[in-house]
Design a protein around this motif. Structure first.
Motif, PDB file in Angstrom:
ATOM      1  N   MET A 167       0.807  -1.217   0.000  1.00  0.00           N
ATOM      2  CA  MET A 167       0.000   0.000   0.000  1.00  0.00           C
ATOM      3  C   MET A 167       0.842   1.269   0.000  1.00  0.00           C
ATOM      4  O   MET A 167       0.436   2.294  -0.555  1.00  0.00           O
ATOM      5  N   GLN A 173       3.981  -2.755  -6.333  1.00  0.00           N
ATOM      6  CA  GLN A 173       2.746  -2.570  -7.083  1.00  0.00           C
ATOM      7  C   GLN A 173       2.996  -2.880  -8.553  1.00  0.00           C
ATOM      8  O   GLN A 173       4.107  -2.724  -9.055  1.00  0.00           O
ATOM      9  N   ARG A 177      -1.517  -1.323  -9.118  1.00  0.00           N
ATOM     10  CA  ARG A 177      -2.262  -2.331  -8.353  1.00  0.00           C
ATOM     11  C   ARG A 177      -1.308  -3.064  -7.419  1.00  0.00           C
ATOM     12  O   ARG A 177      -0.228  -3.495  -7.827  1.00  0.00           O
ATOM     13  N   ALA A 178      -1.703  -3.211  -6.174  1.00  0.00           N
ATOM     14  CA  ALA A 178      -0.850  -3.871  -5.186  1.00  0.00           C
ATOM     15  C   ALA A 178      -0.672  -5.336  -5.554  1.00  0.00           C
ATOM     16  O   ALA A 178      -1.638  -6.050  -5.804  1.00  0.00           O
ATOM     17  N   THR A 227      -8.352  -3.783  -1.310  1.00  0.00           N
ATOM     18  CA  THR A 227      -8.799  -2.648  -2.117  1.00  0.00           C
ATOM     19  C   THR A 227      -7.707  -2.199  -3.073  1.00  0.00           C
ATOM     20  O   THR A 227      -7.967  -1.900  -4.243  1.00  0.00           O
ATOM     21  N   LYS A 228      -6.482  -2.180  -2.589  1.00  0.00           N
ATOM     22  CA  LYS A 228      -5.361  -1.716  -3.415  1.00  0.00           C
ATOM     23  C   LYS A 228      -5.044  -2.680  -4.548  1.00  0.00           C
ATOM     24  O   LYS A 228      -4.497  -2.274  -5.579  1.00  0.00           O
ATOM     25  N   GLU A 230      -7.235  -3.979  -6.393  1.00  0.00           N
ATOM     26  CA  GLU A 230      -8.257  -3.717  -7.412  1.00  0.00           C
ATOM     27  C   GLU A 230      -8.729  -5.018  -8.057  1.00  0.00           C
ATOM     28  O   GLU A 230      -9.060  -5.064  -9.245  1.00  0.00           O
ATOM     29  N   PRO A 280      -9.638   3.461  -4.639  1.00  0.00           N
ATOM     30  CA  PRO A 280      -9.130   4.052  -5.880  1.00  0.00           C
ATOM     31  C   PRO A 280     -10.214   4.152  -6.946  1.00  0.00           C
ATOM     32  O   PRO A 280     -11.078   3.267  -7.056  1.00  0.00           O
ATOM     33  N   TYR A 283     -10.460   1.207  -9.199  1.00  0.00           N
ATOM     34  CA  TYR A 283     -11.131   0.031  -8.662  1.00  0.00           C
ATOM     35  C   TYR A 283     -12.637   0.158  -8.823  1.00  0.00           C
ATOM     36  O   TYR A 283     -13.330  -0.806  -9.181  1.00  0.00           O
TER      37      TYR A 283
END
Length: 456
Positions: A167, A173, A177-178, A227-228, A230, A280, A283
């Motif tokens: 994050m 990333q 996107r993580a 969430t990160k 996506e 984001p 996302y």
């Protein structure tokens, strides 16, 4: 114990040899390795817990000939073989109802390997799958002594740490996107989905407020990491996991008082808007793109969905051409590259971008190994989930609600893995094979536990 002492002596001589060699700096490492092997000989489950904790960090050791996971794995293999040979470990522990499907799966795998379209690609696939099979056997042998609470803590902490890294550092990333220490954000999302039910269990079992806040913070980190990533598939799997967990604890809903409900509504009113604000924009757009599924996904509407649809088309054609033994393990990219879809969905026409895997473990196995092997693989996972359900039921009959709750959360974690395999090519995923063997061990333990007499 004479044979283990001879091994110790041999390793001691190796250390002395290193001191006299041109590489004396390797001697301390050999001494530490010797100490580690001695500890693992007394506590083999520590090695399995170490492998479990290192799964999210495997990217650190990619390309290295020696890594922490490899050292633990090789050491456990040698130690357990030795303990089996001297009858210190009973061979009956290898018994499992999973074997009834796994043996036939491996036979069909061997036949498909022999008739493979590309033996080189199949050999690489076999090498990857063998890691999962070894972990399956190791877990069967020492799973009875595994501390499941510690297992849940290590999984939660290791995945939460990688969430923090992903994050707050662009290094971890992939195009925003993580991905953690993995190359695929969806593979990272799988780890998060697996860890969330265990993290929630730790929150519920916390003995005091401080522990509850700590594990609650880990839950927030996991949700933030999801969430990160996506990952739309991760969101779907996570939502289903939370729904199943809510159904399990529905009997405790009457214990919620109106004041508790008010605090819950206040928390939701604060957290939900903050979550939407922090989510984001990309996302949100990816989630909204799922609406095209009702009208049929097209490549120009959503490239990711269009690419996944092309995998199904190519995989279906492979199944029709070779329904019994498939085209050979690991050969899906060989059939996808010249299909025309590879060039259509490739941005740079690089070899690695053209030769794509199916991003669906079930589709990949059915197309590469044939329909019978695919059905056996699905049956194995289904039996693993059934074992966990039976173990939970057995503990409920014995009125051991603590163990029943533990089995519920482990079942949800395993279910998350099986669902995620529909969106990711990972037949060798370590958590899958560990949990598959653990399901058989836990069912045996639960059914062998004595029934408590109910007093009138």
């Amino acid at each position: 114990m004479i044979f283990p002492l001879s091994i110790v002596s041999l390793l001691g001589l190796a250390c002395l040899g290193l001191l006299a060699s041109p590489y004396p700096y390797l001697a301390p490492g050999a001494v530490l390795g010797l100490v580690g092997v001695a500890v693992l000989y007394r506590k083999p489950t520590w090695g399995l817990l170490g492998i479990t904790a290192l799964v999210p960090f495997e990217g650190f050791f990619k390309g290295n000939a020696l890594s922490g996971s490899k050292f633990l794995g090789v050491s456990l293999i040698l130690i357990l073989l030795l303990q089996l040979a001297i009858h210190q470990l009973p061979g009956e522990r290898l018994r499992s109802n999973i074997w009834r499907f796994l043996i036939w799966f491996l036979i069909l795998y061997g036949l498909s390997f022999i008739t493979s379209d590309d033996l080189g690609m199949s050999a690489g696939h076999l090498r990857e799958l063998s890691v999962g099979l070894i972990l399956f056997v190791i877990t069967l042998l020492i799973g009875r002594e595994l501390n499941l609470d510690l297992f849940a803590r290590l999984v939660t902490l290791s995945v939460a740490v990688t969430c923090v890294m992903a994050m707050f550092s662009a290094k971890y990333q992939d195009q925003g996107r993580a991905s953690g220490l993995l190359e695929d954000p969806n593979a990272f999302a799988l780890l998060i989905a697996f860890a969330v039910p265990m993290a929630l269990l730790l929150v519920l079992r916390s003995p005091n407020l401080l522990h509850r806040l700590f594990w609650g913070g880990c839950c927030l980190l996991l949700l933030g990491g999801m969430t990160k990533t996506e990952s739309r598939s991760g969101l779907v799997v996570l939502f289903l996991s939370l729904v199943i967990g809510t159904l399990h604890y529905r009997a405790q809903l009457p214990r919620i008082r109106p004041r508790h409900l008010g605090f819950a509504m206040l928390g939701a009113a604060i957290v939900i808007p903050l979550a939407i604000y922090a989510m984001p924009a990309g996302y949100i757009a990816r989630i909204q793109s799922l609406s095209v599924l009702s009208a049929g996904a097209k490549g120009h509407d959503d490239e990711s969905l269009g690419r996944r649809a092309s995998y199904i088309v190519v995989g279906g054609q492979m199944i029709r051409e070779n329904p019994l033994l498939g085209s050979g393990p690991g050969t899906f990219p060989l059939h996808y590259a010249p299909s025309g879809y590879a060039a259509a969905f490739s941005a740079n026409r690089k070899i690695g971008d053209l030769y794509r895997r199916a991003h669906n473990t079930y589709l990949e196995i059915f197309s590469e190994l044939g329909i019978p092997a695919g059905l056996l693989f699905v049956a194995m996972l289904g039996l693993g989930l059934y074992n966990l359900i039976r173990a939970r039921r057995a503990w409920m009959l014995r009125r051991n609600w603590e163990q029943a709750d533990l089995l519920t959360h482990l079942s949800i974690s395993f279910l998350s893995l099986t669902l995620f395999l529909m969106f990711l090519s990972a037949p060798n995923q370590k958590y899958v094979w560990i949990m598959l063997a653990l399901s058989s061990v836990l069912r045996t333990q639960a059914e062998e536990a004595p029934l408590l007499e109910v007093r009138a």
